[in-house]
Design a protein around this motif. Sequence first.
Motif, PDB file in Angstrom:
ATOM      1  N   LEU A 193       1.347  -1.475   0.609  1.00 16.12           N
ATOM      2  CA  LEU A 193       0.098  -0.101  -0.083  1.00 16.12           C
ATOM      3  C   LEU A 193       0.819   1.334   0.289  1.00 16.12           C
ATOM      4  O   LEU A 193       0.616   2.866  -0.651  1.00 16.12           O
ATOM      5  CB  LEU A 193      -1.096   0.244   1.531  1.00 16.12           C
ATOM      6  CG  LEU A 193      -2.171  -0.851   0.847  1.00 16.12           C
ATOM      7  CD1 LEU A 193      -2.806  -1.390   2.364  1.00 16.12           C
ATOM      8  CD2 LEU A 193      -3.320  -0.718  -0.008  1.00 16.12           C
ATOM      9  N   ILE A 194       2.456   0.968   0.527  1.00 13.73           N
ATOM     10  CA  ILE A 194       2.912   2.219   0.668  1.00 13.73           C
ATOM     11  C   ILE A 194       3.316   2.853  -0.754  1.00 13.73           C
ATOM     12  O   ILE A 194       3.433   3.799  -1.312  1.00 13.73           O
ATOM     13  CB  ILE A 194       4.351   2.089   2.079  1.00 13.73           C
ATOM     14  CG1 ILE A 194       3.586   1.889   2.968  1.00 13.73           C
ATOM     15  CG2 ILE A 194       4.827   3.419   1.525  1.00 13.73           C
ATOM     16  CD1 ILE A 194       4.566   1.425   4.328  1.00 13.73           C
ATOM     17  N   ASP A 195       3.901   1.603  -1.108  1.00 15.55           N
ATOM     18  CA  ASP A 195       4.358   1.681  -2.708  1.00 15.55           C
ATOM     19  C   ASP A 195       3.478   1.600  -3.662  1.00 15.55           C
ATOM     20  O   ASP A 195       3.831   2.296  -4.683  1.00 15.55           O
ATOM     21  CB  ASP A 195       5.399   0.352  -2.699  1.00 15.55           C
ATOM     22  CG  ASP A 195       6.698   0.277  -1.988  1.00 15.55           C
ATOM     23  OD1 ASP A 195       6.940   1.278  -1.175  1.00 15.55           O
ATOM     24  OD2 ASP A 195       6.561  -1.293  -1.766  1.00 15.55           O
ATOM     25  N   LEU A 196       2.256   1.524  -3.703  1.00 16.94           N
ATOM     26  CA  LEU A 196       1.417   1.388  -5.575  1.00 16.94           C
ATOM     27  C   LEU A 196       0.500   2.810  -5.100  1.00 16.94           C
ATOM     28  O   LEU A 196       0.824   3.631  -3.781  1.00 16.94           O
ATOM     29  CB  LEU A 196       0.299  -0.101  -5.087  1.00 16.94           C
ATOM     30  CG  LEU A 196       0.741  -1.091  -6.092  1.00 16.94           C
ATOM     31  CD1 LEU A 196      -0.704  -1.990  -5.373  1.00 16.94           C
ATOM     32  CD2 LEU A 196       0.853  -0.750  -6.911  1.00 16.94           C
ATOM     33  N   GLU A 198      -0.126   7.971   6.167  1.00 18.66           N
ATOM     34  CA  GLU A 198       0.359   9.421   5.944  1.00 18.66           C
ATOM     35  C   GLU A 198       0.450   9.527   4.192  1.00 18.66           C
ATOM     36  O   GLU A 198       0.757  10.139   3.466  1.00 18.66           O
ATOM     37  CB  GLU A 198       1.920   8.984   6.331  1.00 18.66           C
ATOM     38  CG  GLU A 198       2.854  10.749   6.158  1.00 18.66           C
ATOM     39  CD  GLU A 198       2.598  12.020   6.499  1.00 18.66           C
ATOM     40  OE1 GLU A 198       3.030  13.053   5.592  1.00 18.66           O
ATOM     41  OE2 GLU A 198       2.052  12.021   7.748  1.00 18.66           O
ATOM     42  N   ALA A 199       0.537   8.234   3.826  1.00 20.12           N
ATOM     43  CA  ALA A 199       0.750   7.908   2.810  1.00 20.12           C
ATOM     44  C   ALA A 199      -0.277   8.349   2.353  1.00 20.12           C
ATOM     45  O   ALA A 199      -0.984   9.002   0.567  1.00 20.12           O
ATOM     46  CB  ALA A 199       1.203   6.849   1.863  1.00 20.12           C
ATOM     47  N   PRO A 256      -6.309   0.592  11.701  1.00 19.49           N
ATOM     48  CA  PRO A 256      -6.437   0.564  13.035  1.00 19.49           C
ATOM     49  C   PRO A 256      -4.991   0.308  13.832  1.00 19.49           C
ATOM     50  O   PRO A 256      -4.243   0.182  12.943  1.00 19.49           O
ATOM     51  CB  PRO A 256      -6.901  -1.089  13.673  1.00 19.49           C
ATOM     52  CG  PRO A 256      -7.172  -1.425  12.076  1.00 19.49           C
ATOM     53  CD  PRO A 256      -7.227  -1.419  11.554  1.00 19.49           C
ATOM     54  N   CYS A 257      -4.448   1.346  14.520  1.00 17.27           N
ATOM     55  CA  CYS A 257      -3.038   0.861  15.227  1.00 17.27           C
ATOM     56  C   CYS A 257      -2.635   0.230  14.917  1.00 17.27           C
ATOM     57  O   CYS A 257      -1.085   0.226  15.231  1.00 17.27           O
ATOM     58  CB  CYS A 257      -3.140   2.245  15.966  1.00 17.27           C
ATOM     59  SG  CYS A 257      -3.551   1.190  17.630  1.00 17.27           S
ATOM     60  N   THR A 258      -3.020  -1.627  15.066  1.00 12.71           N
ATOM     61  CA  THR A 258      -2.605  -2.166  15.431  1.00 12.71           C
ATOM     62  C   THR A 258      -1.784  -2.478  14.266  1.00 12.71           C
ATOM     63  O   THR A 258      -1.087  -3.938  14.294  1.00 12.71           O
ATOM     64  CB  THR A 258      -3.368  -3.722  15.946  1.00 12.71           C
ATOM     65  OG1 THR A 258      -4.471  -3.299  15.649  1.00 12.71           O
ATOM     66  CG2 THR A 258      -3.406  -2.976  17.946  1.00 12.71           C
ATOM     67  N   ILE A 259      -2.147  -2.653  13.096  1.00 16.50           N
ATOM     68  CA  ILE A 259      -1.434  -3.305  11.972  1.00 16.50           C
ATOM     69  C   ILE A 259      -0.243  -2.419  12.049  1.00 16.50           C
ATOM     70  O   ILE A 259       0.343  -1.361  11.807  1.00 16.50           O
ATOM     71  CB  ILE A 259      -2.248  -2.781  10.440  1.00 16.50           C
ATOM     72  CG1 ILE A 259      -3.436  -3.890  10.700  1.00 16.50           C
ATOM     73  CG2 ILE A 259      -1.849  -3.311   9.724  1.00 16.50           C
ATOM     74  CD1 ILE A 259      -4.677  -3.143   9.322  1.00 16.50           C
ATOM     75  N   LEU A 283       3.350  -1.091  10.214  1.00 16.51           N
ATOM     76  CA  LEU A 283       3.088   0.400   8.940  1.00 16.51           C
ATOM     77  C   LEU A 283       1.373   1.649   9.393  1.00 16.51           C
ATOM     78  O   LEU A 283       1.875   2.371   8.059  1.00 16.51           O
ATOM     79  CB  LEU A 283       3.509  -0.273   8.556  1.00 16.51           C
ATOM     80  CG  LEU A 283       5.431  -0.939   7.483  1.00 16.51           C
ATOM     81  CD1 LEU A 283       4.807  -1.345   6.545  1.00 16.51           C
ATOM     82  CD2 LEU A 283       5.606   0.327   8.638  1.00 16.51           C
ATOM     83  N   ALA A 284       0.873   0.969   9.915  1.00 15.29           N
ATOM     84  CA  ALA A 284      -0.163   1.644   9.784  1.00 15.29           C
ATOM     85  C   ALA A 284      -0.223   3.509   9.849  1.00 15.29           C
ATOM     86  O   ALA A 284      -0.772   3.961   8.859  1.00 15.29           O
ATOM     87  CB  ALA A 284      -1.106   1.366  11.209  1.00 15.29           C
TER      88      ALA A 284
END
Length: 233
Positions: free
Chosen positions: A65-68, A93-94, A82-85, A87-88
């Motif tokens: 998700l950060i790259d695409l 931020e992306a 949720p913050c438990t994921i 790199l959430a």
Amino acid sequence: MKESDQRHATLTIADSEEKAFMALLHLMYTGKLTPTTESTLLVDMLMAADKFEVVSCMKLCSQGLIDLPMTLESAVRCLDLPCTIPLAAAIKEAAKTFFAETYKEFLSTKFQDELMRVPLAGIRAILSRNHLGIVSEGAVYEFMLRWACSQYSNSEERHKILSSRLLPLVPRVLGSMRSPPFHCAGRRFYLTARCMATEQLQIFGLSVNMLEDKGAVRGTVGYKIGVKTRPSL
């Protein structure tokens, strides 16, 4: 999970989860993530992996998700992860960067319908990461008001969001600013606010002007002025 004690476990999934769940099973049995360029599918897989606690899939989907490149749908959903994921924070931020860059011209009429579906975090990203010109401040306020009315039916909640979360993002006027035109006594008028700063003083002026010169008109104007004295409002 309760299924771990069952000899023949049955998992119930919704129809909308089927594609993501099959991709999750593929990863679990092959160790490979199904190739995809759909950021929405990655979000679905990430949520399925979080639901069934498949940590390896969560990490791969998060990085994907950060790259695409994101879409409006995937960016909106990423804001609520949720913050438990893993790199959430980076994913959110992306998503905020996507909103800021995609909607630089957020006052354009072509974006108005889709922006009404963007949550508060996305609107704040758009407003806080783009330079708002003095000339457009009136239009920015009108946009905020339309968005808040479409999102919050309760007037008290709407006022709270506008005053505490959105209006502080609009820079203070230094110069002049015109209101949208309004009609009165068959004439069209607009308000002009002017702010002039000197070494000793800051001077504020408010005037009522006619758009067309149709001769003098008599009348009484009632007005209220609100003053922002400190950043904390």
